[in-house]
Design an enzyme around this catalytic site. Sequence first.
Site, PDB file in Angstrom:
ATOM      1  N   GLY A  58      -4.281   2.357  -2.886  1.00 39.36           N
ATOM      2  CA  GLY A  58      -2.951   2.331  -3.276  1.00 39.36           C
ATOM      3  C   GLY A  58      -1.985   1.740  -2.182  1.00 39.36           C
ATOM      4  O   GLY A  58      -0.700   2.046  -2.147  1.00 39.36           O
ATOM      5  N   THR A  59      -2.491   1.270  -1.252  1.00 38.49           N
ATOM      6  CA  THR A  59      -1.938   0.567  -0.255  1.00 38.49           C
ATOM      7  C   THR A  59      -0.676  -0.443  -0.460  1.00 38.49           C
ATOM      8  O   THR A  59       0.301  -0.246  -0.107  1.00 38.49           O
ATOM      9  CB  THR A  59      -2.906  -0.320   0.947  1.00 38.49           C
ATOM     10  N   THR A  60      -1.155  -1.318  -1.413  1.00 36.69           N
ATOM     11  CA  THR A  60      -0.141  -2.290  -1.848  1.00 36.69           C
ATOM     12  C   THR A  60       1.118  -1.450  -2.494  1.00 36.69           C
ATOM     13  O   THR A  60       2.059  -1.812  -2.144  1.00 36.69           O
ATOM     14  CB  THR A  60      -0.808  -3.232  -2.820  1.00 36.69           C
ATOM     15  N   HIS A 121      -5.662   0.761   8.334  1.00 35.87           N
ATOM     16  CA  HIS A 121      -6.504   1.447   7.650  1.00 35.87           C
ATOM     17  C   HIS A 121      -7.425   2.335   8.651  1.00 35.87           C
ATOM     18  O   HIS A 121      -8.794   2.937   8.111  1.00 35.87           O
ATOM     19  CB  HIS A 121      -7.661   0.501   6.972  1.00 35.87           C
ATOM     20  N   ARG A 144      -6.777   8.350  -2.885  1.00 32.87           N
ATOM     21  CA  ARG A 144      -7.250   8.134  -4.251  1.00 32.87           C
ATOM     22  C   ARG A 144      -8.649   8.797  -4.679  1.00 32.87           C
ATOM     23  O   ARG A 144      -9.458   8.865  -4.131  1.00 32.87           O
ATOM     24  CB  ARG A 144      -7.456   6.813  -4.572  1.00 32.87           C
ATOM     25  N   SER A 152     -12.575  -0.467  -7.628  1.00 35.93           N
ATOM     26  CA  SER A 152     -11.698  -1.217  -7.076  1.00 35.93           C
ATOM     27  C   SER A 152     -12.122  -2.091  -6.152  1.00 35.93           C
ATOM     28  O   SER A 152     -12.173  -3.080  -5.928  1.00 35.93           O
ATOM     29  CB  SER A 152     -10.374  -0.272  -6.818  1.00 35.93           C
TER      30      SER A 152
HETATM   31  P1  A3P Z   1      -7.678  -1.119  -9.268  1.00 35.27           P
HETATM   32  O1  A3P Z   1      -8.423  -1.865  -8.779  1.00 35.27           O
HETATM   33  O2  A3P Z   1      -8.175   0.019  -9.668  1.00 35.27           O
HETATM   34  O3  A3P Z   1      -6.725  -1.693 -10.477  1.00 35.27           O
HETATM   35  P2  A3P Z   1      -4.924  -1.228  -2.382  1.00 35.27           P
HETATM   36  O4  A3P Z   1      -3.441  -1.590  -2.590  1.00 35.27           O
HETATM   37  O5  A3P Z   1      -5.097   0.045  -1.413  1.00 35.27           O
HETATM   38  O6  A3P Z   1      -5.859  -2.565  -1.943  1.00 35.27           O
HETATM   39  O7  A3P Z   1      -5.486  -0.704  -3.865  1.00 35.27           O
HETATM   40  C1  A3P Z   1      -5.419  -1.729  -4.702  1.00 35.27           C
HETATM   41  C2  A3P Z   1      -5.352  -0.917  -6.112  1.00 35.27           C
HETATM   42  O8  A3P Z   1      -4.143  -0.338  -6.239  1.00 35.27           O
HETATM   43  C3  A3P Z   1      -5.928  -1.701  -7.201  1.00 35.27           C
HETATM   44  O9  A3P Z   1      -6.530  -0.711  -7.973  1.00 35.27           O
HETATM   45  C4  A3P Z   1      -4.497  -2.317  -7.966  1.00 35.27           C
HETATM   46  O10 A3P Z   1      -4.616  -2.782  -9.018  1.00 35.27           O
HETATM   47  C5  A3P Z   1      -3.530  -1.069  -7.590  1.00 35.27           C
HETATM   48  N1  A3P Z   1      -2.256  -1.546  -7.418  1.00 35.27           N
HETATM   49  C6  A3P Z   1      -1.649  -2.517  -6.567  1.00 35.27           C
HETATM   50  N2  A3P Z   1      -0.322  -2.479  -6.698  1.00 35.27           N
HETATM   51  C7  A3P Z   1      -0.108  -1.332  -7.438  1.00 35.27           C
HETATM   52  C8  A3P Z   1       1.104  -0.777  -8.061  1.00 35.27           C
HETATM   53  N3  A3P Z   1       2.432  -1.410  -7.620  1.00 35.27           N
HETATM   54  N4  A3P Z   1       1.286   0.127  -8.646  1.00 35.27           N
HETATM   55  C9  A3P Z   1       0.038   1.194  -8.840  1.00 35.27           C
HETATM   56  N5  A3P Z   1      -0.999   0.551  -8.442  1.00 35.27           N
HETATM   57  C10 A3P Z   1      -1.204  -0.796  -7.940  1.00 35.27           C
END
Ligand code: A3P
Length: 308
Positions: A58-60, A121, A144, A152
Amino acid sequence: SSQEFEKLPKETCWESFDLYKFQGFWYPGFILSGVLGAQSHFEARSDDVILASFPKTGTTWLKALCSCILQEHDHDHDDQLSLKNPHALVRTLEYDLFKDDVTLPDIDLSTMPSPRLFHTHMAYSHLPDSVLKNPDCKIVYITRNPKDVFVSNWHFSNSDSWRTSPEPYPMEKVFDEVCKGHQFYGPFFDHVLEFWFESLKMPEKILFLKYEEMKRDPKGELKKLAAFLGRPFSNEEQVEKVLWRSSFDRLKNLEVNKNGVVFDMELSNKLFFRRGIVGDWKNYFTDEMKKKLDEISCMKLEGSGLDF
Ligand code: A3P
C-alpha cells in the site's frame, strides 16, 4: 561494491536477482548499497516524515495520502497528484536518493522545504541513525495481509519492463522463495514485526497502519493519520477531498499514471495500480498454499498481538 557483498549469504529470487542477507534481511546488491548510503549520508530533520512499508503493501496509496495531507494546508500548491505519480512526489531513500552510495544529483535534500516526506522499504533496524535517534522524526508504516502481498508482488514481478521472457514466473517457485523469506526486503514477517514492536514502544513516533483497515474505514484511518502528522482536519469536506484525490479509481485513470514512467526506475506508473482490493489471493491460492502461509504466519506472529 557488490564484490564486498559476496561475503554475505546469497540466494536468488525471481530467477535472476541475486539477494544478499544483510543483518537479517535480504536485499539485491543495488538496493543494499543504497541502504548503506542512506545510513551514512541521510540527515533527518525533526519535522521529516518517513513512510515505511514492505513492497506491495500500500506504499503508493500512503504516499498519495500523506502528500495530500501535508499539501492541504499549503494553498500555493494545486493538486500535485494530478500531474505526478505518488512515487515521484515521495521518493525512496535507498534506490531513489542514495543509489550506489551517493545522493542522486537531481535533488538537493538540504534545500528541500520542510516538512520533507520520504519513503523507505528498508527494515526498521536498518534505518539511518538520524531517523532512529530523533524522537521527533515521525514514521508511518503500512502493512497488508501477506497473501494479498504475495499475489500483488507476483504480478509486479512479471511486469515486462525488466523481464526478457513473456512467461510469468512459476507461481509455486516464487511461493517457495517467499516462504523462505527470499524476496526483496524479506522475510516479510520479520519486517512487519520490527515496526510493530517499535510502534507499541513509541506510539508518538511510529504510526502502524493496515491496508485492510484503511479499506474498511477510510475516513477513520485518514483522520488518525492526519492527526498523527500534526495536521488534523477541520471539516469533513477536507477528509473527502484527500480520500478522493488519493483514491485508486482516480489515480489509476489519470494520464500521468496510464502512460508515465517512474523516472530512473524504468517502471511504468501503471504497474502500481492493479486491482487495489482486499482478498484477491482467493483467486490464486491453492488450499495447500493457504495452509502453508497461514502456518508460517501463526508461528511468526504468535504472542505479538498482531494478526492479519
Ligand atoms: P494489487 O496488486 O493487489 O492491486 P505498493 O504501492 O506498495 O507497491 O502496493 C501496490 C498495491 O496497492 C497494488 O495492489 C495496487 O493496486 C494497490 N494500490 C495502488 N494505489 C492504490 C490506492 N490509491 N488505493 C488503494 N490501493 C492502491
